[in-house]
Write a protein that holds these residues in place. Structure first.
Motif, PDB file in Angstrom:
ATOM      1  N   ARG A  94       0.859  -1.188   0.000  1.00  9.34           N
ATOM      2  CA  ARG A  94       0.000   0.000   0.000  1.00  9.34           C
ATOM      3  C   ARG A  94       0.890   1.231   0.000  1.00  9.34           C
ATOM      4  O   ARG A  94       1.857   1.315   0.745  1.00  9.34           O
ATOM      5  N   ILE A  95       0.549   2.167  -0.856  1.00  6.92           N
ATOM      6  CA  ILE A  95       1.322   3.387  -1.021  1.00  6.92           C
ATOM      7  C   ILE A  95       0.397   4.582  -0.809  1.00  6.92           C
ATOM      8  O   ILE A  95      -0.693   4.644  -1.384  1.00  6.92           O
ATOM      9  N   GLN A  96       0.856   5.520  -0.002  1.00  4.27           N
ATOM     10  CA  GLN A  96       0.055   6.709   0.301  1.00  4.27           C
ATOM     11  C   GLN A  96       0.490   7.883  -0.579  1.00  4.27           C
ATOM     12  O   GLN A  96       1.679   8.150  -0.732  1.00  4.27           O
ATOM     13  N   HIS A  97      -0.491   8.558  -1.145  1.00 11.89           N
ATOM     14  CA  HIS A  97      -0.220   9.792  -1.876  1.00 11.89           C
ATOM     15  C   HIS A  97       0.250  10.853  -0.896  1.00 11.89           C
ATOM     16  O   HIS A  97      -0.133  10.840   0.281  1.00 11.89           O
ATOM     17  N   ARG A  98       1.081  11.784  -1.361  1.00 11.94           N
ATOM     18  CA  ARG A  98       1.643  12.765  -0.443  1.00 11.94           C
ATOM     19  C   ARG A  98       0.590  13.684   0.171  1.00 11.94           C
ATOM     20  O   ARG A  98       0.816  14.284   1.217  1.00 11.94           O
ATOM     21  N   GLY A  99      -0.587  13.780  -0.448  1.00  9.52           N
ATOM     22  CA  GLY A  99      -1.652  14.578   0.135  1.00  9.52           C
ATOM     23  C   GLY A  99      -2.315  13.924   1.328  1.00  9.52           C
ATOM     24  O   GLY A  99      -3.059  14.587   2.058  1.00  9.52           O
ATOM     25  N   ARG A 116      -4.669  11.644   1.415  1.00  8.88           N
ATOM     26  CA  ARG A 116      -6.070  11.236   1.267  1.00  8.88           C
ATOM     27  C   ARG A 116      -6.253   9.968   0.459  1.00  8.88           C
ATOM     28  O   ARG A 116      -7.362   9.447   0.363  1.00  8.88           O
ATOM     29  N   LEU A 117      -5.209   9.482  -0.161  1.00 11.77           N
ATOM     30  CA  LEU A 117      -5.313   8.362  -1.084  1.00 11.77           C
ATOM     31  C   LEU A 117      -4.283   7.287  -0.752  1.00 11.77           C
ATOM     32  O   LEU A 117      -3.100   7.580  -0.559  1.00 11.77           O
ATOM     33  N   TYR A 154      -9.854   6.131  -1.351  1.00 12.86           N
ATOM     34  CA  TYR A 154      -9.923   7.554  -1.025  1.00 12.86           C
ATOM     35  C   TYR A 154     -10.565   7.775   0.344  1.00 12.86           C
ATOM     36  O   TYR A 154     -11.584   7.168   0.659  1.00 12.86           O
ATOM     37  N   GLU A 155      -9.961   8.667   1.136  1.00  8.93           N
ATOM     38  CA  GLU A 155     -10.537   9.067   2.427  1.00  8.93           C
ATOM     39  C   GLU A 155     -10.922   7.846   3.253  1.00  8.93           C
ATOM     40  O   GLU A 155     -11.987   7.819   3.881  1.00  8.93           O
ATOM     41  N   GLY A 156     -10.051   6.847   3.271  1.00  8.31           N
ATOM     42  CA  GLY A 156     -10.426   5.585   3.894  1.00  8.31           C
ATOM     43  C   GLY A 156      -9.645   5.212   5.128  1.00  8.31           C
ATOM     44  O   GLY A 156      -9.658   4.029   5.521  1.00  8.31           O
ATOM     45  N   ASP A 157      -8.968   6.164   5.780  1.00  9.00           N
ATOM     46  CA  ASP A 157      -8.127   5.803   6.916  1.00  9.00           C
ATOM     47  C   ASP A 157      -8.921   5.158   8.049  1.00  9.00           C
ATOM     48  O   ASP A 157      -8.482   4.169   8.653  1.00  9.00           O
TER      49      ASP A 157
END
Length: 469
Positions: A128-133, A135-136, A167-170
């Motif tokens: 799993r890779i997180q976008h730098r923003g 949210r993704l 998206y927005e799934g933490d």
């Protein structure tokens, strides 16, 4: 403790005594008392401890054990594939490969198929890779299998097939990937090394359990900074402790999926009714105008603030001032992301990117935070960016928004709602202090080069030059 021969903030060269966790005396020629610890400052600037007003501690701690997937560490697709394969080769069986900081400039809009192909020699590794923003998240096929039925989460689907983009799934993801949170000891030490004695965690998902976790990290001595915790509605009942207190209600907006306007107004009003201010994430014009309209409809409360304020055009500037809001900015993004902004951001918005001087001139309370791990946690780099407005490649963005060094330092003052000035050291203040390796005049001339010799909170040494960590 006696700190001797320091460039005392607000006073000039002199000595400072600490007793009972507070500044007990200031002056020249203070006599060293028997048994009193002695620190020779050798002319270094002694400042109030810095406060990072926008940070994500748990995400930052987790990022320490993750693979960097974006600029400046990774610049293109081949470099990203190489970094992922090297990391996968080192993992024990069953372990996740976790990446952070991805940006489309590296390899476009990657998805599960891209990850499957990039790691075709490691099909058993969940990724799993997180976008730098922030949210993704992007998952490979093995990662999707590991978390179960992806139809239950807020995943993206195309032609009936999950792309692996969440998206927005933490909050949902935490229910699928329970586990121990990473220790905060390393991030706390880093902050102390840079003179930071207090922080505000602005993670919107912070709840009562997160608040209790933060309390325990302080009891264990993992987190040694003072902490203000933003989060959801249940934090309104959090009990303030010596070095921990609940902060504003955090509202996280996304332009492509804005919440119902009336429901947002009601949420703000409900928070205000409990005596609790709100802090609203705004990185686009649309998000900012939505926020300002909602705050005007709900009414404002002292302490209401705009997080980021990435784009503040003139019409919004005047409304922020009229509503009495404060703005917490990330000036370091001009350096860290500025070159990407110059290619990605609408030219009409570029003059209003991460404004500073314009906010101050409009009478708006302005402070700064790092947004770590989505930005560097070094406050001195942020100060340098606030003064220079220079990108990594040497371009300049909004030079009219630059601050002078004293103002840049004051972005990290303890009280974000006060005028933009670091308060002078005074008798009776808590002994939250940082000692620099040079006088303030030299530090102000080249803030990127500043080193911190020692940091204290309540007179207790958090870090001192020569210590490990």
């Amino acid at each position: 403790m006696l700190i001797r021969g320091a460039d005392l903030w607000g006073h000039g060269l002199g000595d400072l005594r600490v007793a009972g966790g507070r500044i007990a005396a200031l002056g020249q020629g203070l006599v060293h008392a028997p048994g009193e610890a002695l620190v020779e400052a050798r002319g270094g600037a002694l400042l109030p401890g810095l406060h990072d007003h926008h940070i994500h501690l748990l995400a930052w701690a987790a990022a320490q054990a993750s693979v960097a997937c974006g600029p400046p560490a990774v610049a293109d697709e081949s470099a990203l594939i190489s970094a992922l394969r090297q990391a996968a080769a080192r993992l024990p069986p069953g372990a996740w490969l976790r990446g952070v900081g991805y940006h489309e400039s590296v390899a476009g809009e990657i998805d599960r198929d891209w990850l499957d192909q990039a790691l075709r020699d490691y099909p058993e590794v969940p990724v799993r890779i997180q976008h730098r923003g922030g949210r993704l998240w992007i998952f490979n096929s093995r990662g999707l299998d590991a978390i179960g039925d992806s139809t239950e989460g807020p995943f993206e689907y195309r032609e009936g097939r999950c792309t692996g983009r969440l998206y927005e799934g933490d909050a949902w993801l935490r229910t699928r990937l329970p586990g121990q949170r990473s220790s905060l000891a390393a991030v706390s030490t880093y902050l102390a090394r840079r003179g930071v004695t207090s922080v505000t965690d602005t993670t919107p998902g912070n709840d009562a359990a997160a608040y209790e976790h933060f309390a325990q990290t302080q009891v264990r001595g993992e987190l040694r900074q003072r902490l203000v915790v933003m989060g959801g509605e249940d934090l309104a009942h959090g009990v303030a402790l010596d070095c921990l207190r609940p902060g504003p209600c955090k509202i996280h907006l996304l332009e492509s999926n804005l919440p119902d306007f009336d429901a947002t107004v009601a949420r703000i009003a409900a928070s205000h009714a409990l005596g609790r201010s709100v802090a609203v994430h705004c990185v686009t014009r649309t998000e900012l105008h939505f926020t300002l309209a909602a705050l005007e409809a709900a009414g404002t409360l002292a302490g209401d603030r705009i997080e980021h304020g990435a784009v503040v055009p003139p019409d919004a500037l005047s409304m922020i001032a009229r509503l009495g809001l404060s703005v917490v900015s990330q000036p370091a993004f001009i350096t860290e992301r500025g070159d990407q902004y110059l290619s990605d951001v609408d030219p009409d918005d570029r003059p209003w990117l991460y404004r500073l001087r314009g906010l101050v001139d409009a009478g708006i309370a302005l402070a700064a935070g790092s947004d770590a791990p989505y930005g560097s946690a070094d406050p001195w780099g942020a100060m340098a960016a606030a003064v220079s407005r220079r990108t990594r490649a040497g371009a300049y963005i909004g030079t009219a928004e630059a601050l002078n060094p004293d103002q840049a330092l004051a972005l990290f003052r303890p009280d974000p709602f006060s005028p933009l000035a670091m308060p002078a050291l005074t008798v009776g203040m808590p002994a939250d202090l940082c000692l620099l390796d040079r006088p303030w005049s030299a530090a102000a001339a080249d803030m990127d080069k500043v080193e911190v010799c020692a940091t204290w909170r309540d007179g207790e040494c958090l870090w001192r030059e020569g210590e490990e960590g």
